[in-house]
Design a protein around this motif. Structure first.
Motif, PDB file in Angstrom:
ATOM      1  N   PRO A   1      -1.455   8.632   5.733  1.00  0.00           N
ATOM      2  CA  PRO A   1      -1.496  10.092   5.891  1.00  0.00           C
ATOM      3  C   PRO A   1      -1.559  10.791   4.534  1.00  0.00           C
ATOM      4  CG  PRO A   1       0.235   9.117   7.249  1.00  0.00           C
ATOM      5  CD  PRO A   1      -0.244   8.033   6.334  1.00  0.00           C
ATOM      6  N   GLY A   2      -2.165  11.975   4.520  1.00  0.00           N
ATOM      7  CA  GLY A   2      -2.197  12.751   3.295  1.00  0.00           C
ATOM      8  C   GLY A   2      -3.535  13.426   3.082  1.00  0.00           C
ATOM      9  N   ASP A   3      -3.599  14.339   2.117  1.00  0.00           N
ATOM     10  CA  ASP A   3      -4.841  15.033   1.790  1.00  0.00           C
ATOM     11  C   ASP A   3      -5.326  14.665   0.391  1.00  0.00           C
ATOM     12  OD1 ASP A   3      -2.937  16.275   0.279  1.00  0.00           O
ATOM     13  OD2 ASP A   3      -3.302  18.299   1.057  1.00  0.00           O
ATOM     14  N   ASP A   4      -4.754  13.576  -0.180  1.00  0.00           N
ATOM     15  CA  ASP A   4      -5.213  13.108  -1.485  1.00  0.00           C
ATOM     16  C   ASP A   4      -6.433  12.210  -1.310  1.00  0.00           C
ATOM     17  OD1 ASP A   4      -3.792  11.125  -0.192  1.00  0.00           O
ATOM     18  OD2 ASP A   4      -2.229  10.974  -1.722  1.00  0.00           O
ATOM     19  N   GLU A   5      -6.948  11.684  -2.415  1.00  0.00           N
ATOM     20  CA  GLU A   5      -8.101  10.784  -2.345  1.00  0.00           C
ATOM     21  C   GLU A   5      -7.581   9.367  -2.146  1.00  0.00           C
ATOM     22  OE1 GLU A   5     -10.989  13.645  -5.032  1.00  0.00           O
ATOM     23  OE2 GLU A   5     -10.529  11.639  -5.774  1.00  0.00           O
ATOM     24  N   ARG A   6      -7.966   8.751  -1.020  1.00  0.00           N
ATOM     25  CA  ARG A   6      -7.312   7.520  -0.577  1.00  0.00           C
ATOM     26  C   ARG A   6      -8.287   6.347  -0.513  1.00  0.00           C
ATOM     27  NH1 ARG A   6      -5.767  10.344   4.640  1.00  0.00           N
ATOM     28  NH2 ARG A   6      -7.347  11.737   3.777  1.00  0.00           N
ATOM     29  N   PHE A   7      -7.738   5.161  -0.816  1.00  0.00           N
ATOM     30  CA  PHE A   7      -8.499   3.918  -0.836  1.00  0.00           C
ATOM     31  C   PHE A   7      -7.667   2.835  -0.157  1.00  0.00           C
ATOM     32  CE2 PHE A   7      -9.950   6.584  -4.167  1.00  0.00           C
ATOM     33  CZ  PHE A   7     -11.274   6.276  -4.424  1.00  0.00           C
ATOM     34  N   SER A   8      -8.329   2.003   0.646  1.00  0.00           N
ATOM     35  CA  SER A   8      -7.620   0.932   1.351  1.00  0.00           C
ATOM     36  C   SER A   8      -8.396  -0.365   1.186  1.00  0.00           C
ATOM     37  CB  SER A   8      -7.486   1.280   2.841  1.00  0.00           C
ATOM     38  OG  SER A   8      -6.789   0.261   3.537  1.00  0.00           O
ATOM     39  N   GLY A   9      -7.688  -1.453   0.863  1.00  0.00           N
ATOM     40  CA  GLY A   9      -8.343  -2.746   0.697  1.00  0.00           C
ATOM     41  C   GLY A   9      -7.489  -3.713  -0.078  1.00  0.00           C
TER      42      GLY A   9
ATOM     43  N   ARG B   1     -11.690  -4.957  -7.429  1.00  0.00           N
ATOM     44  CA  ARG B   1     -11.270  -4.129  -6.313  1.00  0.00           C
ATOM     45  C   ARG B   1     -12.277  -4.280  -5.172  1.00  0.00           C
ATOM     46  NH1 ARG B   1      -7.963  -4.133  -9.645  1.00  0.00           N
ATOM     47  NH2 ARG B   1      -6.761  -2.412 -10.559  1.00  0.00           N
ATOM     48  N   ARG B   2     -11.755  -4.425  -3.977  1.00  0.00           N
ATOM     49  CA  ARG B   2     -12.592  -4.387  -2.785  1.00  0.00           C
ATOM     50  C   ARG B   2     -11.971  -3.346  -1.845  1.00  0.00           C
ATOM     51  NH1 ARG B   2     -16.708  -3.324   0.004  1.00  0.00           N
ATOM     52  NH2 ARG B   2     -16.673  -4.088   2.130  1.00  0.00           N
ATOM     53  N   PHE B   3     -12.604  -2.178  -1.805  1.00  0.00           N
ATOM     54  CA  PHE B   3     -12.127  -1.090  -0.966  1.00  0.00           C
ATOM     55  C   PHE B   3     -13.176  -0.823   0.120  1.00  0.00           C
ATOM     56  CE2 PHE B   3      -9.667   0.382  -4.860  1.00  0.00           C
ATOM     57  CZ  PHE B   3      -8.426   0.028  -4.337  1.00  0.00           C
ATOM     58  N   PRO B   4     -13.014  -1.404   1.312  1.00  0.00           N
ATOM     59  CA  PRO B   4     -13.981  -1.146   2.377  1.00  0.00           C
ATOM     60  C   PRO B   4     -13.895   0.262   2.936  1.00  0.00           C
ATOM     61  CG  PRO B   4     -12.148  -2.452   3.223  1.00  0.00           C
ATOM     62  CD  PRO B   4     -11.971  -2.353   1.736  1.00  0.00           C
ATOM     63  N   LEU B   5     -12.768   0.955   2.672  1.00  0.00           N
ATOM     64  CA  LEU B   5     -12.569   2.299   3.196  1.00  0.00           C
ATOM     65  C   LEU B   5     -12.067   3.209   2.087  1.00  0.00           C
ATOM     66  CD1 LEU B   5     -12.515   4.008   5.854  1.00  0.00           C
ATOM     67  CD2 LEU B   5     -10.087   3.408   6.021  1.00  0.00           C
ATOM     68  N   THR B   6     -12.774   4.314   1.855  1.00  0.00           N
ATOM     69  CA  THR B   6     -12.331   5.316   0.889  1.00  0.00           C
ATOM     70  C   THR B   6     -12.592   6.693   1.483  1.00  0.00           C
ATOM     71  OG1 THR B   6     -14.189   6.056  -0.485  1.00  0.00           O
ATOM     72  CG2 THR B   6     -13.452   3.769  -0.774  1.00  0.00           C
ATOM     73  N   SER B   7     -11.859   7.685   0.985  1.00  0.00           N
ATOM     74  CA  SER B   7     -12.048   9.053   1.476  1.00  0.00           C
ATOM     75  C   SER B   7     -13.064   9.834   0.645  1.00  0.00           C
ATOM     76  CB  SER B   7     -10.707   9.795   1.481  1.00  0.00           C
ATOM     77  OG  SER B   7     -10.209   9.954   0.159  1.00  0.00           O
TER      78      SER B   7
ATOM     79  N   ALA C   1      -3.041  -0.101  -0.630  1.00  0.00           N
ATOM     80  CA  ALA C   1      -3.774   1.160  -0.708  1.00  0.00           C
ATOM     81  C   ALA C   1      -3.486   1.832  -2.042  1.00  0.00           C
ATOM     82  CB  ALA C   1      -3.376   2.077   0.443  1.00  0.00           C
ATOM     83  N   SER C   2      -4.348   2.762  -2.391  1.00  0.00           N
ATOM     84  CA  SER C   2      -4.168   3.588  -3.585  1.00  0.00           C
ATOM     85  C   SER C   2      -4.459   5.032  -3.223  1.00  0.00           C
ATOM     86  CB  SER C   2      -5.100   3.153  -4.721  1.00  0.00           C
ATOM     87  OG  SER C   2      -4.828   1.840  -5.134  1.00  0.00           O
ATOM     88  N   ALA C   3      -3.817   5.951  -3.937  1.00  0.00           N
ATOM     89  CA  ALA C   3      -4.055   7.375  -3.715  1.00  0.00           C
ATOM     90  C   ALA C   3      -4.123   8.085  -5.057  1.00  0.00           C
ATOM     91  CB  ALA C   3      -2.946   7.975  -2.851  1.00  0.00           C
ATOM     92  N   PHE C   4      -5.000   9.083  -5.144  1.00  0.00           N
ATOM     93  CA  PHE C   4      -5.205   9.844  -6.376  1.00  0.00           C
ATOM     94  C   PHE C   4      -5.219  11.337  -6.060  1.00  0.00           C
ATOM     95  CE2 PHE C   4      -7.121   5.717  -6.856  1.00  0.00           C
ATOM     96  CZ  PHE C   4      -6.859   5.332  -8.160  1.00  0.00           C
TER      97      PHE C   4
END
Length: 244
Positions: free
Chosen positions: A19-27, A44-50, A225-228
């Motif tokens: 959850p959140g409104d930041d820039e998100r990455f999952s992988g 990095r392998r991020f199959p899903l990013t915002s 996950a990562s968030a920015f």
């Protein structure tokens, strides 16, 4: 018990946003791995990013301290969106990822770069314990900067990885949060760049970092996950671009 490859493929096919409104990455990815030659690799392998399509990237630090990030997506929607100010260059090109076994994979970067990187992973009691704890943590806790900084300060020495930065600022000035859920050690690794052997995994004399993101002194493979911070042109630096 599920293999590491199975866990990684689940992260590929079942990736979801926190959850959140930041820039998100999952992988998943290798947070960093230093070699006896002075080179450092990360992936990095991020199959899903915002912020754009999923992508794969390899980070390369040369012995002189200069960084290049190779990604199969444009710099403004991949890692260079946050790190380009600390790089010599950001290059969009083919990046290959091939799982060769239940605990092993190979990375490759385009013919012009001629980089091949083999990685073998293993679980140890400390990584299994850390994974169990992190998997059980609510996202609210892993979104707390103070908690992440404290966890990184404690976990880095426990893992023999030096300083572990899980929260702070990246070179392009956005704030970041790294939210690991599962981790394993790299047990063996070898790499060649343009035919040059990069040596064996070995800590650097001085630990490398890009702003507040410290490169572990021991190879760590992480699913999470990562968030920015959302990009603000008034406060943040834009990604630089170089496409061969």
């Amino acid at each position: 018990m599920k293999t590491i490859r199975t866990r990684a493929l689940e992260a590929e096919h079942q990736a979801t946003f926190t959850p959140g409104d930041d820039e998100r990455f999952s992988g998943y990815g290798v947070m960093g791995l230093p070699f006896s030659s002075g080179y450092v690799l990360a992936m990095r392998r991020f199959p899903l990013t915002s912020v754009g399509p999923g992508y794969t990237s390899v980070w390369l630090r040369r012995p002189n301290g200069s960084w290049t990030i190779y990604a199969d997506a444009a710099p403004d929607v991949s890692c260079a969106r946050y790190f380009s100010a600390g790089l010599r260059e950001a290059v969009q090109c083919d990046v290959g990822l091939d799982w060769t076994g239940d605990t092993s994979f190979t990375m490759s970067v385009g013919q012009d770069v001629d980089l091949t990187w083999d990685v073998e992973l293993e679980s140890k009691p400390i990584t299994a314990a850390m994974s169990a704890v992190m998997t059980a943590m609510p996202n609210m806790l892993l979104s707390n900067k103070v908690f992440l900084k404290t966890m990184g300060s404690a976990a880095g020495p426990m893992l023999g990885a030096g300083h572990l930065g899980l929260a702070g600022s990246v070179p392009n000035k956005q704030g970041f949060l790294a939210k690991p859920r599962r981790m394993w050690f790299i047990s063996r690794s070898s790499a060649t760049l343009g035919g040059e052997d990069l040596g064996t995994p070995q800590p650097l004399n001085v630990q490398a970092r890009l702003a507040d993101f410290w490169i572990p002194q021991r190879g760590l493979f992480v699913i999470g996950a990562s968030a920015f911070d959302p990009f603000d042109p008034a406060r943040h630096l834009p990604a630089t671009r170089r496409t061969p």
